[in-house]
Write an enzyme that holds these catalytic residues in place. Structure first.
Site, PDB file in Angstrom:
ATOM      1  N   HIS A 190      52.745  61.804 114.327  1.00  0.00           N
ATOM      2  CA  HIS A 190      53.385  61.684 112.879  1.00  0.00           C
ATOM      3  C   HIS A 190      54.391  63.070 112.188  1.00  0.00           C
ATOM      4  CE1 HIS A 190      53.240  58.026 114.440  1.00  0.00           C
ATOM      5  NE2 HIS A 190      54.058  57.473 115.201  1.00  0.00           N
ATOM      6  N   THR A 191      54.589  63.850 112.671  1.00  0.00           N
ATOM      7  CA  THR A 191      54.875  65.179 111.372  1.00  0.00           C
ATOM      8  C   THR A 191      56.244  64.237 110.702  1.00  0.00           C
ATOM      9  OG1 THR A 191      55.246  66.696 110.880  1.00  0.00           O
ATOM     10  CG2 THR A 191      55.863  66.137 113.340  1.00  0.00           C
TER      11      THR A 191
END
Length: 590
Positions: free
Chosen positions: A518-519
């Site tokens: 989850h960037t």
């Protein structure tokens, strides 16, 4: 060869969840939409059949559904004094590379953020006025609230057939689901998944400890279901091939099965595949966009004119396209000025790997989102006075790891990794191994940002996106607190042994196994153009006909997976384009 296509009302860049949802809303409203996708078209009934999808070597290990690093990658460093290098192995990067994007292979954990996650700056002032935050931490409100998004969360859950059990409906706790969630108007459209044996153990353990366990919401369908677009979805079979795999059973929510079958039938929808958008073109005065330039699969350069540009690619690609297009002021780390690339954040993880003695946990019965969780220590669900940090984590028992190759290293400490001892231990641990995950919040920091790399370029000669990130002091303090809670739970489960790890105790690395994908952030939304790229409608401050949608808009990440909030924000933006912007083009903030 250069060519120009006929003008469209809207051009959509990237056809994952955000792109397919905005295209569905706008075409249904009568607008002529052209979507441009970098990857190829895949048919569910031929590319993701059950006879093909369950190939762990192909999809789980070689990750054939992700964008190949040879096509495009990112460069990475922990701080600005280092020289960034290209990432050659996708340990936690999850960019998709087909129509549907990462929404085709995601692990389908489908969460709403809490009301506090959208207004943390205000909340800190009200609840912790005397607390000193970690130096350099960026805490700012999103400009949009949970109440603004509730109807759009509800719409997405119905489109995707999300399974789950409501904790709060119309302000009243149900006594079943998550008691800490924001109030909902409706129950989930399909029932929760059946708990695994490991979920049962975790549920019993945490209940006895005084916590509030509940089944997590999932994009794996809980019962036969027909969505609002008329598409029939099938109940999940718990096959275990979920995250990083396509689903040919029509049981896993994705753009490919929930939206595209209806969208592609519309005459006012056009899709260009295997075309890479390289620039958003601006008008002479620079105050609006005229369309996008792209390179097609023949290597020719095309221009797609449009009245509205919707940027809906993967979060990192959204930010890179804005920087390549010189749309918005890039973040200058030294001066701490500018906005594009500022506000990068991630996810702060804790893990425990447990080993029981004589259990039959049957891990082959699993999905990407089969878990029981407690949210007692997530977000601002507990009093942080005197703790020295913001945020927290949801702590959950994940039954998402069933494929045999991925479990060959899941052995108790000290076990040999070869020979007959390894074989005997693996045979035993396969049925006795379990996992706890602490999925934590992440707040932006002045030293974490995205920029264009000065050295490395893609196949078209354009700079790669450069990521500068390491955990900040708030991450470390929060993770240590959650680490202690995880260890307390481990000690009560009855496991024979366990190993725990708080990831922020080490430097962040894109090669760390089990880390999040989850960037987040880099084109944050907000109320102030000096600290955000887009306004509360995800409309660009500097070009009113450019809308940027995706996790790039998040000023901070919650202790949840980001996809459902991404979808709700997209539907919120679509509503305001259709009902406000089309009638009176210009800034929606007046």
């Amino acid at each position: 060869m250069n060519y120009k296509r006929p003008k469209a009302d809207v051009v959509v860049v990237g056809l994952g969840w955000a792109g397919s949802l905005i295209a569905e809303e706008l075409t249904r409203a009568g607008l002529n939409v052209v979507a441009i996708e970098q990857g190829p078209w895949h048919d569910t009934h031929t590319n993701y059949t059950p006879t093909l999808s369950a190939d762990e070597l192909r999809y789980g290990r070689r990750r054939e559904m992700l964008r190949p690093p040879s096509k495009e990658t990112v460069t990475y460093r922990n701080n600005s004094s280092q020289t960034a290098r290209p990432i050659r192995d996708w340990s936690y990067w999850v960019q998709g590379y087909n129509v549907g994007g990462a929404g085709t292979h995601w692990a389908v954990n489908s969460w709403r953020f809490t009301p506090a996650d959208f207004t943390m700056a205000t909340r800190v002032k009200e609840r912790y006025p005397n607390e000193k935050l970690a130096d350099g931490l960026i805490v700012q409100d999103w400009g949009v609230t949970y109440d603004d998004l509730e109807v759009h969360y509800d719409r997405f859950e119905k489109i995707a057939g999300i399974s789950g059990e409501a904790g709060v409906i119309n302000g009243k706790k149900t006594g079943k689901g998550n008691p800490f969630e924001g109030s909902r108007t409706n129950e989930y459209p399909t029932p929760p998944l059946v708990r695994s044996r490991w979920n049962d153990i975790f549920h019993k353990t945490t209940t006895e400890m005084g916590y509030h366990p509940f089944p997590i919401p999932a994009g794996t369908i809980g019962a036969p279901y027909k969505n609002p677009l008329g598409i029939e979805l099938a109940p999940c079979t718990y096959c275990g091939f979920c995250g990083f795999y396509g689903c040919g059973n029509f049981s896993k929510s994705s753009p490919n099965i929930c939206v595209l079958p209806a969208l592609m039938d519309r005459r006012n929808m056009t899709l260009l595949t295997e075309c890479t958008v390289t620039k958003i073109e601006k008008s002479k005065d620079g105050k609006t966009a005229t369309g996008v330039t792209f390179i097609d699969s023949n290597g020719d350069t095309g221009f797609q004119p449009a009245d509205i540009v919707c940027v809906t690619a993967f979060q990192l690609d959204n930010v890179r396209l804005l920087l390549l297009s010189e749309l918005g002021k890039p973040y200058d780390h030294a001066r701490q000025e500018g906005v594009v690339g500022r506000g990068y954040n991630f996810q702060t993880m804790n893990y425990a790997w447990l080993y029981f003695e004589d259990e039959a946990l049957n891990p082959f019965i699993s999905t990407g989102a089969l878990a029981t969780r407690i949210d007692n220590f997530n977000g601002d669900n507990f009093d942080h006075t005197g703790l020295g940090f913001l945020g927290g984590a949801g702590i959950q028992s994940l039954s998402d790891q069933a494929t045999p190759l991925s479990m060959t290293d899941r052995l108790p400490e000290g076990t040999k990794k070869w020979g007959s001892e390894w074989k005997h231990a693996f045979k035993h641990s396969y049925q006795n191994y379990a996992k706890i995950q602490g999925q934590g919040t992440s707040y932006s920091h002045v030293d974490a940002y995205l920029s264009l790399d000065p050295t490395y370029k893609d196949e078209y000669g354009l700079p790669l996106i450069r990521q500068t990130f390491d955990y900040n002091e708030n991450d470390r303090r929060m993770a240590r607190y959650i680490h202690e809670r995880v260890k307390e739970i481990c000690a009560k489960t009855g496991a024979k042994s366990w190993k725990t790890k708080a990831y922020p105790d080490s430097h962040n690395s894109p090669y760390t196994p089990y880390d999040s994908g989850h960037t987040i952030g880099g084109a944050a939304m907000g109320l102030d153009p000096n600290t955000s790229v887009v306004n509360r409608y995800q409309q660009h401050w500097d070009a009113h006909n450019v809308f940027v949608m995706g996790a790039s808009s998040y000023p901070n990440n919650a202790g949840y997976n980001p996809t459902e909030t991404l979808a709700a924000l997209t539907l919120w933006t679509a509503h305001h384009i259709i009902n406000d912007y089309i009638k009176n083009p210009g800034s929606l903030v007046r």
